[in-house]
Design a protein around this motif. Structure first.
Motif, PDB file in Angstrom:
ATOM      1  N   LEU A  22      -1.380-164.447 -52.129  1.00  0.00           N
ATOM      2  CA  LEU A  22      -1.986-163.452 -53.018  1.00  0.00           C
ATOM      3  C   LEU A  22      -1.722-162.037 -52.520  1.00  0.00           C
ATOM      4  O   LEU A  22      -2.471-161.118 -52.849  1.00  0.00           O
ATOM      5  CB  LEU A  22      -3.497-163.704 -53.118  1.00  0.00           C
ATOM      6  CG  LEU A  22      -3.899-165.074 -53.683  1.00  0.00           C
ATOM      7  CD1 LEU A  22      -5.396-165.305 -53.498  1.00  0.00           C
ATOM      8  CD2 LEU A  22      -3.521-165.181 -55.150  1.00  0.00           C
ATOM      9  N   ALA A  23      -0.650-161.862 -51.750  1.00  0.00           N
ATOM     10  CA  ALA A  23      -0.357-160.555 -51.152  1.00  0.00           C
ATOM     11  C   ALA A  23      -0.150-159.464 -52.198  1.00  0.00           C
ATOM     12  O   ALA A  23      -0.414-158.285 -51.932  1.00  0.00           O
ATOM     13  CB  ALA A  23       0.872-160.655 -50.248  1.00  0.00           C
ATOM     14  N   ASP A  24       0.322-159.856 -53.390  1.00  0.00           N
ATOM     15  CA  ASP A  24       0.530-158.854 -54.434  1.00  0.00           C
ATOM     16  C   ASP A  24      -0.780-158.406 -55.062  1.00  0.00           C
ATOM     17  O   ASP A  24      -0.806-157.460 -55.846  1.00  0.00           O
ATOM     18  CB  ASP A  24       1.462-159.411 -55.519  1.00  0.00           C
ATOM     19  CG  ASP A  24       0.919-160.679 -56.163  1.00  0.00           C
ATOM     20  OD1 ASP A  24       0.216-161.443 -55.472  1.00  0.00           O
ATOM     21  OD2 ASP A  24       1.189-160.911 -57.358  1.00  0.00           O
ATOM     22  N   ARG A  25      -1.873-159.105 -54.731  1.00  0.00           N
ATOM     23  CA  ARG A  25      -3.205-158.736 -55.226  1.00  0.00           C
ATOM     24  C   ARG A  25      -4.156-158.687 -54.036  1.00  0.00           C
ATOM     25  O   ARG A  25      -4.957-159.592 -53.832  1.00  0.00           O
ATOM     26  CB  ARG A  25      -3.695-159.761 -56.259  1.00  0.00           C
ATOM     27  CG  ARG A  25      -2.955-159.715 -57.578  1.00  0.00           C
ATOM     28  CD  ARG A  25      -3.340-160.882 -58.468  1.00  0.00           C
ATOM     29  NE  ARG A  25      -2.715-162.123 -58.026  1.00  0.00           N
ATOM     30  CZ  ARG A  25      -3.038-163.319 -58.517  1.00  0.00           C
ATOM     31  NH1 ARG A  25      -3.992-163.428 -59.423  1.00  0.00           N
ATOM     32  NH2 ARG A  25      -2.417-164.398 -58.079  1.00  0.00           N
ATOM     33  N   PRO A  26      -4.058-157.651 -53.219  1.00  0.00           N
ATOM     34  CA  PRO A  26      -4.825-157.624 -51.966  1.00  0.00           C
ATOM     35  C   PRO A  26      -6.332-157.732 -52.148  1.00  0.00           C
ATOM     36  O   PRO A  26      -7.006-158.363 -51.332  1.00  0.00           O
ATOM     37  CB  PRO A  26      -4.433-156.281 -51.338  1.00  0.00           C
ATOM     38  CG  PRO A  26      -3.875-155.471 -52.465  1.00  0.00           C
ATOM     39  CD  PRO A  26      -3.249-156.436 -53.399  1.00  0.00           C
ATOM     40  N   TYR A  27      -6.855-157.110 -53.210  1.00  0.00           N
ATOM     41  CA  TYR A  27      -8.304-157.196 -53.427  1.00  0.00           C
ATOM     42  C   TYR A  27      -8.707-158.641 -53.667  1.00  0.00           C
ATOM     43  O   TYR A  27      -9.675-159.142 -53.089  1.00  0.00           O
ATOM     44  CB  TYR A  27      -8.720-156.338 -54.622  1.00  0.00           C
ATOM     45  CG  TYR A  27      -8.412-154.872 -54.463  1.00  0.00           C
ATOM     46  CD1 TYR A  27      -9.215-154.072 -53.646  1.00  0.00           C
ATOM     47  CD2 TYR A  27      -7.343-154.287 -55.123  1.00  0.00           C
ATOM     48  CE1 TYR A  27      -8.940-152.726 -53.492  1.00  0.00           C
ATOM     49  CE2 TYR A  27      -7.055-152.940 -54.976  1.00  0.00           C
ATOM     50  CZ  TYR A  27      -7.858-152.161 -54.159  1.00  0.00           C
ATOM     51  OH  TYR A  27      -7.578-150.832 -54.005  1.00  0.00           O
ATOM     52  N   ARG A  28      -7.950-159.319 -54.556  1.00  0.00           N
ATOM     53  CA  ARG A  28      -8.277-160.700 -54.873  1.00  0.00           C
ATOM     54  C   ARG A  28      -8.075-161.598 -53.666  1.00  0.00           C
ATOM     55  O   ARG A  28      -8.883-162.508 -53.412  1.00  0.00           O
ATOM     56  CB  ARG A  28      -7.397-161.190 -56.036  1.00  0.00           C
ATOM     57  CG  ARG A  28      -7.879-162.494 -56.659  1.00  0.00           C
ATOM     58  CD  ARG A  28      -9.282-162.317 -57.149  1.00  0.00           C
ATOM     59  NE  ARG A  28      -9.807-163.501 -57.801  1.00  0.00           N
ATOM     60  CZ  ARG A  28     -11.099-163.705 -57.994  1.00  0.00           C
ATOM     61  NH1 ARG A  28     -11.974-162.824 -57.571  1.00  0.00           N
ATOM     62  NH2 ARG A  28     -11.523-164.789 -58.613  1.00  0.00           N
ATOM     63  N   ALA A  29      -7.022-161.352 -52.913  1.00  0.00           N
ATOM     64  CA  ALA A  29      -6.762-162.161 -51.725  1.00  0.00           C
ATOM     65  C   ALA A  29      -7.933-162.085 -50.748  1.00  0.00           C
ATOM     66  O   ALA A  29      -8.390-163.101 -50.207  1.00  0.00           O
ATOM     67  CB  ALA A  29      -5.479-161.684 -51.047  1.00  0.00           C
ATOM     68  N   ASN A  30      -8.444-160.894 -50.535  1.00  0.00           N
ATOM     69  CA  ASN A  30      -9.568-160.725 -49.613  1.00  0.00           C
ATOM     70  C   ASN A  30     -10.849-161.359 -50.145  1.00  0.00           C
ATOM     71  O   ASN A  30     -11.647-161.912 -49.390  1.00  0.00           O
ATOM     72  CB  ASN A  30      -9.796-159.237 -49.338  1.00  0.00           C
ATOM     73  CG  ASN A  30      -8.710-158.632 -48.481  1.00  0.00           C
ATOM     74  OD1 ASN A  30      -7.881-159.352 -47.924  1.00  0.00           O
ATOM     75  ND2 ASN A  30      -8.693-157.319 -48.365  1.00  0.00           N
ATOM     76  N   ARG A  31     -11.062-161.279 -51.474  1.00  0.00           N
ATOM     77  CA  ARG A  31     -12.268-161.898 -52.046  1.00  0.00           C
ATOM     78  C   ARG A  31     -12.195-163.413 -51.922  1.00  0.00           C
ATOM     79  O   ARG A  31     -13.195-164.064 -51.606  1.00  0.00           O
ATOM     80  CB  ARG A  31     -12.412-161.517 -53.522  1.00  0.00           C
ATOM     81  CG  ARG A  31     -12.632-160.053 -53.824  1.00  0.00           C
ATOM     82  CD  ARG A  31     -13.938-159.481 -53.293  1.00  0.00           C
ATOM     83  NE  ARG A  31     -13.819-159.068 -51.906  1.00  0.00           N
ATOM     84  CZ  ARG A  31     -13.138-157.996 -51.493  1.00  0.00           C
ATOM     85  NH1 ARG A  31     -12.503-157.229 -52.353  1.00  0.00           N
ATOM     86  NH2 ARG A  31     -13.084-157.684 -50.220  1.00  0.00           N
ATOM     87  N   VAL A  32     -11.022-163.982 -52.189  1.00  0.00           N
ATOM     88  CA  VAL A  32     -10.872-165.434 -52.073  1.00  0.00           C
ATOM     89  C   VAL A  32     -11.196-165.879 -50.652  1.00  0.00           C
ATOM     90  O   VAL A  32     -11.933-166.845 -50.430  1.00  0.00           O
ATOM     91  CB  VAL A  32      -9.441-165.876 -52.470  1.00  0.00           C
ATOM     92  CG1 VAL A  32      -9.212-167.340 -52.095  1.00  0.00           C
ATOM     93  CG2 VAL A  32      -9.216-165.677 -53.964  1.00  0.00           C
TER      94      VAL A  32
END
Length: 405
Positions: free
Chosen positions: A151-161
């Motif tokens: 999910l590197a292209d979506r850092p916010y989502r990656a961190n939330r997951v």
């Protein structure tokens, strides 16, 4: 005594836990909790160590069923087996997908609806496909790091997951499903998150005010896509939509009060006190709290007709509106504010207050920031300075809103 349906039913509470042991099958008994809950157990020794095996709860199984299971367990012990250790080993192969299902069932009801939806989206949509078939105690830092990098292209989502996966492991620790301290998600380095805060400039607030006035008077023109695979209608140059006062009012209230979106959409008329200039929010993100209203905010509320329980009603007058996505998308596009989220109106409210030199404790008090719990040294601040702050922010925003671009 011999454990029977009658003797089990007659076993009362004594204020503390105690055991009743069966005189017929040695090792078979019943544990009675202080609460009155009754559970069948059997005790035995394996390798010189005393073990206790939980057979089942009375009411879920009968005494005869429990006795039969206890006889089987004790019989296996005589053959050199250790049923309790086997049961613990079986627990150790708990799969991650089953743990997530247990978490959503056991902890999900404690979350607010919006939070639960986001947890389910992150866990079921991202974590389970990547980790679902792995045994929980076998999940390693490398497994979670791979999930994070996907999910590197979506850092916010990656961190939330990753954060939600960490919450699952923390819950599993509290419920004895994994060892204490086992949380591999805690050691994964998060992506740096650029600031998402966006503040409207005075010129942008003017444009927004102009479009809101147009929306409730002449109406806003629609630019319908007439070509391409998603085209469904033919664009009409004379087509316009007039927005009702509760929709344009909702946008103004978000800006003039600094409230969160759901705080405004879930607002009930019974929680509005126009005479004293308050909103009483019974279930905001930070709990029950009052919101001070500036005169412009009171004026907006007076223009919204009362057609049901909620200030911003949905399709049914007695249900709240689900969201403002469609009208806001239309409004911000025509105001040339495509990158502005509804939550940025709250940021703008705060920025006006901070820029006016009101002080962060005052602004935080107006917005109901949870961090105010850690700033009790400002508890001496009375409503008067908060009232002046609310009026000052409201007047400044309202003056700009009513200016022509």
């Amino acid at each position: 005594m011999k454990l029977s349906k009658r003797s089990v039913e007659q076993a009362g509470t004594t204020g503390s836990r105690y055991f009743l042991w069966d005189e017929e099958l040695i090792g078979f008994g019943m544990r009675v909790e202080a609460s009155g809950r009754k559970t069948f157990v059997c005790r035995y020794r394996s390798g010189g160590i005393r073990r206790q095996y939980t057979v089942g709860r009375f009411g879920t199984i009968t005494v005869d069923q429990a006795r039969g299971e206890a006889r089987r367990v004790l019989g296996s012990v005589s053959l050199g087996q250790d049923p309790s250790a086997a049961k613990q080993a079986q627990r150790s192969v708990l799969l991650f997908r089953d743990l997530v299902a247990a978490f959503l069932e056991g902890h999900g009801p404690k979350l607010k609806p919006g939070s639960r939806k986001d947890y389910e989206s992150a866990l079921v949509g991202h974590a389970v496909p990547a980790l679902g078939n792995l045994a929980v105690n076998a999940i390693a830092l490398a497994d979670l790091n791979r999930l994070h990098l996907k999910l590197a292209d979506r850092p916010y989502r990656a961190n939330r997951v990753l954060s939600y996966v960490g919450s699952v492991f923390s819950w599993a620790q509290r419920n004895g499903l994994v060892d204490k301290g086992f949380n591999p998600a805690a050691d994964v380095q998060r992506f740096k998150e650029p600031s998402r805060e966006r503040y409207l400039t005075s010129e942008e607030i003017k444009r927004l005010g102009e479009i809101l006035r147009q929306a409730e008077t002449a109406g806003l023109p629609w630019e319908i896509k007439a070509v391409g695979s998603t085209a469904k209608h033919v664009a009409k140059s004379n087509r316009a939509e007039i927005y009702p006062p509760h929709l344009t009012g909702a946008v103004r209230l978000l800006l003039l009060t600094g409230c969160r979106l759901r705080e405004i959409l879930n607002l009930r008329w019974q929680d509005v006190d126009l005479d004293r200039g308050f909103l009483w929010l019974p279930d905001s993100k930070t709990g029950k709290r009052p919101v001070l209203l500036s005169s412009p905010a009171v004026e907006v509320l007076r223009t919204i007709p009362r057609s049901g329980i909620y200030v911003i009603p949905g399709a049914n007058a007695d249900t709240p509106r689900h969201d403002l996505n469609k009208p806001w998308s239309h409004i911000r596009r025509l105001a040339n504010l495509e990158d502005v989220r509804l939550h940025d109106l709250r940021h703008t409210h705060a920025s006006i207050g901070a820029g006016a030199g009101l002080g962060l404790p005052i602004v935080g008090g107006l917005l109901g920031h949870k961090s105010t719990q850690t700033t009790q040294r400002y508890a001496h601040l009375a409503d008067d300075p908060l009232r002046r702050a609310a009026e000052r922010i409201g007047d400044e925003l309202n003056r700009t809103l009513k200016q022509d671009a």
